[in-house]
Design a protein around this motif. Structure first.
Motif, PDB file in Angstrom:
ATOM      1  N   LEU A  56      37.970  48.165  39.441  1.00  0.00           N
ATOM      2  CA  LEU A  56      38.020  46.873  40.168  1.00  0.00           C
ATOM      3  C   LEU A  56      38.770  45.978  39.253  1.00  0.00           C
ATOM      4  O   LEU A  56      39.468  45.031  39.429  1.00  0.00           O
ATOM      5  CB  LEU A  56      36.686  46.473  40.384  1.00  0.00           C
ATOM      6  N   LYS A  57      38.577  46.213  37.774  1.00  0.00           N
ATOM      7  CA  LYS A  57      39.162  45.342  36.715  1.00  0.00           C
ATOM      8  C   LYS A  57      40.725  45.553  36.876  1.00  0.00           C
ATOM      9  O   LYS A  57      41.340  44.615  36.545  1.00  0.00           O
ATOM     10  CB  LYS A  57      38.488  45.830  35.460  1.00  0.00           C
ATOM     11  N   ASN A  58      41.131  46.587  37.353  1.00  0.00           N
ATOM     12  CA  ASN A  58      42.778  46.676  37.113  1.00  0.00           C
ATOM     13  C   ASN A  58      43.085  46.662  38.610  1.00  0.00           C
ATOM     14  O   ASN A  58      44.430  46.763  38.874  1.00  0.00           O
ATOM     15  CB  ASN A  58      42.981  48.375  36.722  1.00  0.00           C
ATOM     16  N   TRP A  59      42.604  46.313  39.590  1.00  0.00           N
ATOM     17  CA  TRP A  59      42.975  46.124  40.942  1.00  0.00           C
ATOM     18  C   TRP A  59      43.814  44.785  41.033  1.00  0.00           C
ATOM     19  O   TRP A  59      43.517  43.775  40.445  1.00  0.00           O
ATOM     20  CB  TRP A  59      41.759  46.078  41.731  1.00  0.00           C
ATOM     21  N   ASN A  60      44.798  45.157  41.637  1.00  0.00           N
ATOM     22  CA  ASN A  60      45.881  43.919  42.192  1.00  0.00           C
ATOM     23  C   ASN A  60      45.375  43.122  43.361  1.00  0.00           C
ATOM     24  O   ASN A  60      46.381  42.102  43.646  1.00  0.00           O
ATOM     25  CB  ASN A  60      47.222  44.460  42.369  1.00  0.00           C
ATOM     26  N   PHE A  61      44.253  43.307  43.816  1.00  0.00           N
ATOM     27  CA  PHE A  61      43.656  42.398  44.990  1.00  0.00           C
ATOM     28  C   PHE A  61      44.558  42.489  46.421  1.00  0.00           C
ATOM     29  O   PHE A  61      44.352  41.831  47.281  1.00  0.00           O
ATOM     30  CB  PHE A  61      43.779  40.936  44.494  1.00  0.00           C
ATOM     31  N   ASN A  62      45.233  43.581  46.405  1.00  0.00           N
ATOM     32  CA  ASN A  62      45.781  43.866  47.541  1.00  0.00           C
ATOM     33  C   ASN A  62      45.076  45.104  48.360  1.00  0.00           C
ATOM     34  O   ASN A  62      44.387  46.024  47.828  1.00  0.00           O
ATOM     35  CB  ASN A  62      47.231  44.795  47.237  1.00  0.00           C
ATOM     36  N   TYR A  63      44.817  44.581  49.646  1.00  0.00           N
ATOM     37  CA  TYR A  63      44.093  45.411  50.432  1.00  0.00           C
ATOM     38  C   TYR A  63      45.128  46.493  51.242  1.00  0.00           C
ATOM     39  O   TYR A  63      45.271  46.666  52.388  1.00  0.00           O
ATOM     40  CB  TYR A  63      43.268  44.601  51.577  1.00  0.00           C
ATOM     41  N   SER A  81      46.286  50.068  52.573  1.00  0.00           N
ATOM     42  CA  SER A  81      45.617  51.134  53.203  1.00  0.00           C
ATOM     43  C   SER A  81      45.065  52.070  52.494  1.00  0.00           C
ATOM     44  O   SER A  81      44.144  53.037  52.934  1.00  0.00           O
ATOM     45  CB  SER A  81      46.376  51.469  54.645  1.00  0.00           C
ATOM     46  N   ASN A  82      45.677  52.383  51.504  1.00  0.00           N
ATOM     47  CA  ASN A  82      45.515  53.962  50.641  1.00  0.00           C
ATOM     48  C   ASN A  82      44.809  53.622  49.526  1.00  0.00           C
ATOM     49  O   ASN A  82      44.546  54.696  48.452  1.00  0.00           O
ATOM     50  CB  ASN A  82      46.807  54.611  50.359  1.00  0.00           C
ATOM     51  N   ARG A  83      44.166  52.296  49.390  1.00  0.00           N
ATOM     52  CA  ARG A  83      43.469  51.966  47.952  1.00  0.00           C
ATOM     53  C   ARG A  83      42.049  52.042  48.400  1.00  0.00           C
ATOM     54  O   ARG A  83      41.413  51.683  49.512  1.00  0.00           O
ATOM     55  CB  ARG A  83      43.830  50.695  47.549  1.00  0.00           C
ATOM     56  N   ILE A  84      41.008  52.405  47.333  1.00  0.00           N
ATOM     57  CA  ILE A  84      39.622  52.440  47.383  1.00  0.00           C
ATOM     58  C   ILE A  84      39.015  51.237  46.917  1.00  0.00           C
ATOM     59  O   ILE A  84      37.974  50.802  47.394  1.00  0.00           O
ATOM     60  CB  ILE A  84      39.016  53.626  46.835  1.00  0.00           C
ATOM     61  N   GLU A  85      39.598  50.327  46.126  1.00  0.00           N
ATOM     62  CA  GLU A  85      39.181  49.101  45.793  1.00  0.00           C
ATOM     63  C   GLU A  85      38.708  48.231  46.583  1.00  0.00           C
ATOM     64  O   GLU A  85      37.587  47.678  46.494  1.00  0.00           O
ATOM     65  CB  GLU A  85      40.090  48.493  44.624  1.00  0.00           C
ATOM     66  N   PRO A  86      39.406  47.913  47.678  1.00  0.00           N
ATOM     67  CA  PRO A  86      38.959  47.060  48.408  1.00  0.00           C
ATOM     68  C   PRO A  86      37.533  47.426  49.263  1.00  0.00           C
ATOM     69  O   PRO A  86      36.914  46.462  49.443  1.00  0.00           O
ATOM     70  CB  PRO A  86      40.037  46.852  49.954  1.00  0.00           C
ATOM     71  N   VAL A  87      37.436  48.529  49.538  1.00  0.00           N
ATOM     72  CA  VAL A  87      36.071  49.106  49.750  1.00  0.00           C
ATOM     73  C   VAL A  87      34.892  48.717  48.972  1.00  0.00           C
ATOM     74  O   VAL A  87      33.973  48.349  49.218  1.00  0.00           O
ATOM     75  CB  VAL A  87      36.325  50.565  49.904  1.00  0.00           C
ATOM     76  N   TYR A  88      35.135  48.874  47.533  1.00  0.00           N
ATOM     77  CA  TYR A  88      34.408  48.583  46.421  1.00  0.00           C
ATOM     78  C   TYR A  88      33.935  47.137  46.513  1.00  0.00           C
ATOM     79  O   TYR A  88      32.850  46.578  46.540  1.00  0.00           O
ATOM     80  CB  TYR A  88      34.644  48.917  45.137  1.00  0.00           C
ATOM     81  N   PHE A  89      35.030  46.191  46.476  1.00  0.00           N
ATOM     82  CA  PHE A  89      34.849  44.830  46.389  1.00  0.00           C
ATOM     83  C   PHE A  89      34.007  44.345  47.929  1.00  0.00           C
ATOM     84  O   PHE A  89      33.219  43.674  47.434  1.00  0.00           O
ATOM     85  CB  PHE A  89      36.124  43.990  46.378  1.00  0.00           C
TER      86      PHE A  89
END
Length: 801
Positions: free
Chosen positions: A597-604, A606-614
């Motif tokens: 999450l700290k390194n995430w670029n805030f883009n949702y 389709s193939n990223r898991i970070e949006p799910v966590y946030f």
């Protein structure tokens, strides 16, 4: 005995024949008569063997002249000698590709679905009838008749539909008719009007009167802080600081709002339906040509709500998307201008608390007098059952819509803008836009449009850009309509509508661009009070930021912007939430997720898991913050502060008592709640989370209009989310993406929508564009100026009178 053995086969055969010709119900669902449905001559086989009508033919028995060129995506380019002939052919082609959709959607608006599927649609039908969509549609048609020449073209559209319908035998009907065992009806201008009323319900039937009335009582002195009418994030449609050339001398409203809670289980959050449009001037275009973009966000269905089309006559040449059921092009371009729309999201549906004289509700109080309650009797036909007779109570404010005592609006009277006869020619708006040549024509055309209020974006080949928030804006006193009003005082009525010339608009703004994305129309300096029907902040603010930051824009830049998946919500919330985590205590999975999450670029993406966590972390935190409402008023309709308000509140008031989680014995602050919510995320990831990325978590799909599973498209993988420029949620999203670069020598236009031109599930053109749409791809739009000399890959339908 011998007689008996002879009779048995006859009886069995008779029963079998009866069963094959009879409609049965299994598991609550009706099955069509099986013999009829499986018949090789009349059943569904015909829809499979011949999924699309033959387009290479000449039709000589109709009173029109023209040609239709169908391109490789089955887009019809209509060439006709007059607008009347063009609209006739448009109605014919709409029926050819979207017959069932048009018929079913207008029956729904009329409250007649029970005729088709039985009693399970009764509440749906009652709601449509009680809101008065049919009454309003009839009034509009009578207004249209006051414009006799224009009305002839509307009638021509209906005649074209009916001409095609008369060519069909029962075996030719779309498969939905065979499954549901009913037949289509003829078209009329009334049904076109019904379609407009249905769209009005979707776009200007939104309000939160009861929820905000209860929230004002619940939050008391904190209400204005948590429900600010214009928060710090808002960047309005019309630039801040715009000067207005009129005043409104209405005094602040001192009426009594609804006191006490209304018993009702809270309804789900709003769906996220919205839209984007923008245009850049010559100064901000890399080629020196204005560029206009539009992507209306609606509930995505199959068949698609839009139908792509070009219409060429001696008076106009227009290309864009149409509503099957309404003549003309709704969003599009011609050789001189381009336009697009988004929803203005004003609240134009208000609710009034009625003081009844007695339990019979035969009279109600208004200005100290007892007024007689009027009645409207609705007869609803129900398949397989006797008719249902519904009595609608009518007051000076409007109908009493809800009779269920468990409903949050039980006994309240509704005043909705479609009840007011405006004497405007709304359907003429798009007919005039289709042939408009400049800014003056654009302004003249849209002034006919009363509702649902829309942000009409405009660009011209002459270099003009403009934005007009067009619709009839009620004159309200401060806070009027934001809460349930006292229905015994006529002072709580709207005070007419503002002069159309005073509607918010801007023309060639200094910043070099215009845009809208369902945010507030203006800043708070605007002289007339209007309140939030469904305003959104994030998309509009981010679009304005990005348009301002970049000096020169290309068509490819615009494609990327429409597909932009950056989350302004994550940008404003996540860094603060991460700062409040006890990072030193993290290990294993929690440390891994923290790092992602700290390194995430805030883009949702389709193939990223970070949006799910946030999403999971923030939503859990949001529910924990406002647990007071869930615990203390679980049966009350109380508005919950928005994401924007909650984020600002956690930053400015982290020690406020609202952050105390009532399920524990100790006192928490925002810091503790963020950590508790993060622990819930980790637990969820370790035990329940089975998805690999955002697209799988979102699990978007496009349902069939009648919710027939086999005719829908599940598991559509896309980036974006409802509060993001690429606003594709689970069931709603960009229903048409269009980009138009205006050039005097050549129009450079691109577009796509999630579906296909055909309404037949068996056709290759039914969902042809979904895969490309989901990946952010576009098709070049073939803006023809004359009939092609050779047919080539085209199919050509000739109409010769």
């Amino acid at each position: 005995m011998k007689l008996f053995t002879r009779i048995i086969p006859i009886v069995i055969s008779g029963l079998w024949l009866f069963a094959m010709q009879t409609q049965f119900q299994i598991g609550g669902n009706d099955l069509p008569p099986l013999a009829k449905f499986f018949s090789p001559a009349f059943g569904f086989w015909k829809n499979v063997q011949h999924p699309d009508a033959d387009c290479n033919k000449t039709i000589s028995d109709l009173p029109v002249n023209g040609n239709v060129v169908f391109d490789d995506r089955m887009v019809p380019h209509i060439f006709a000698s007059s607008i009347r002939d063009a609209y006739f052919i448009q109605g014919y082609v709409h029926a050819m590709h979207r017959l069932w959709q048009m018929d079913f959607s207008t029956r729904a608006a009329e409250g007649r679905i029970s005729e088709i599927i039985g009693a399970k649609a009764l509440d749906f039908d009652r709601n449509k009838r009680r809101k008065g969509l049919t009454e309003s549609a009839k009034v509009s048609v009578e207004n249209w008749k006051k414009f006799p020449e224009a009305f002839k073209t509307i009638q021509a559209y209906s005649d074209g539909f009916n001409a095609y319908l008369h060519t069909l035998s029962p075996s030719d009907l779309p498969i939905e008719y065979k499954l549901m065992n009913y037949s289509p009806e003829l078209w009329s201008p009334y049904r076109s009007s019904l379609f407009h009323k249905s769209m009005s319900e979707i776009l200007c039937g939104r309000e939160s009167d009861v929820e905000l009335s209860n929230a004002k009582l619940f939050f008391d002195k904190d209400f204005d802080l948590l429900f600010n009418e214009m928060d710090s994030l808002t960047d309005p449609v019309i630039p801040k600081g715009t000067k207005w050339n009129f005043t409104n001398d209405r005094t602040p409203n001192d009426s009594t709002f609804l006191m006490g809670y209304i018993d009702w289980i809270r309804e789900p959050e709003s769906s996220g339906i919205g839209s984007n449009n923008w245009a850049v001037s010559r100064a901000k275009s890399a080629t020196g040509n204005p560029i206009l973009c539009n992507d209306p966000h609606l509930m995505l269905t199959l068949p698609s709500i839009w139908y792509e089309q070009q219409i060429v006559t001696p008076d106009m040449n227009v290309y864009g998307v149409t509503f099957p059921g309404v003549p003309g092009v709704v969003i599009g371009f011609n050789k001189d201008i381009s336009w697009g729309v988004t929803n203005a999201a004003w609240d134009v549906m208000d609710w009034y608390k009625i003081k009844w004289k007695d339990s019979g509700r035969s009279q109600y109080e208004l200005d100290g007098k007892w007024m007689d309650t009027r009645q409207r009797i609705e007869t609803i036909k129900i398949k397989g059952r006797a008719d249902y007779i519904d009595t609608v109570l009518l007051t000076n404010w409007g109908p009493v819509v809800y009779e269920d005592e468990k409903n949050k609006k039980f006994g309240l009277a509704m005043h909705w803008i479609i009840q007011d006869n405006t004497n405007q020619f709304e359907i003429g708006t798009f007919a005039d836009l289709d042939k408009a040549k400049n800014f003056i024509d654009y302004r003249t055309a849209i002034k006919q449009f009363p509702y649902p209020a829309q942000n009409f974006a405009f660009a011209s080949v002459d270099g003009d850009i403009a934005m007009t928030v067009q619709g009839n804006m009620p004159v309200k006193t401060n806070q009027q309509g934001r809460f349930v009003m006292d229905g015994s005082d006529s002072k709580n009525a709207w005070h007419g509508f503002i002069n159309n010339d005073n509607n918010p608009y801007c023309h060639n703004p200094e910043r070099g661009f215009i845009s809208s994305a369902n945010q507030r129309s203006t800043d708070l300096s605007y002289p007339n009070y209007y309140n939030n029907g469904d305003f959104r902040d994030y998309r509009g603010t981010l679009i304005n930021r990005l348009l301002a930051q970049k000096e020169k824009w290309t068509v490819d830049d615009m494609k990327a912007l429409q597909y932009n998946s950056y989350s302004l919500k994550a940008e404003t919330a996540l860094p603060f939430m991460l700062q409040n985590l006890d990072a030193l205590s993290l290990n294993g999975k929690s440390k891994e997720i923290y790092g992602q999450l700290k390194n995430w670029n805030f883009n949702y993406d389709s193939n990223r898991i970070e949006p799910v966590y946030f999403e999971f972390w923030f939503n859990t935190f949001h529910k924990m913050v406002w647990d007071e409402i869930n615990m203390d008023s679980t049966k009350k309709a109380v508005a919950i502060p928005s994401d924007e308000s909650t984020i600002e509140f956690m930053k400015t008031n982290p020690d406020h008592p609202y952050f105390d989680y009532k399920s524990t014995s100790k006192i928490e602050h925002a810091h503790e709640l963020m950590n508790m919510a993060f622990d819930s995320l980790i637990q969820h990831c370790q035990s329940d989370l089975k998805v690999k990325d955002w697209a799988e978590y979102k699990d978007a799909g496009i349902a069939h209009l009648a919710r027939i599973p086999a005719f829908g498209k599940p598991h559509v993988r896309t980036s974006g989310s409802k509060d993001i420029i690429n606003a594709h949620g689970k069931t709603e999203g960009p229903s048409w993406r269009m980009i138009v670069e205006l050039n005097k020598s050549k129009i450079n236009a691109y577009g796509i929508y999630p579906g296909g031109q055909s309404g037949n599930p068996g056709s290759p053109y039914y969902m042809q564009m979904i895969e490309d749409w989901s990946k952010g791809k576009y098709y070049s739009l073939q803006f023809m100026t004359s009939l092609p000399e050779k047919s080539g890959s085209y199919q050509i339908m000739n109409f010769k009178n």
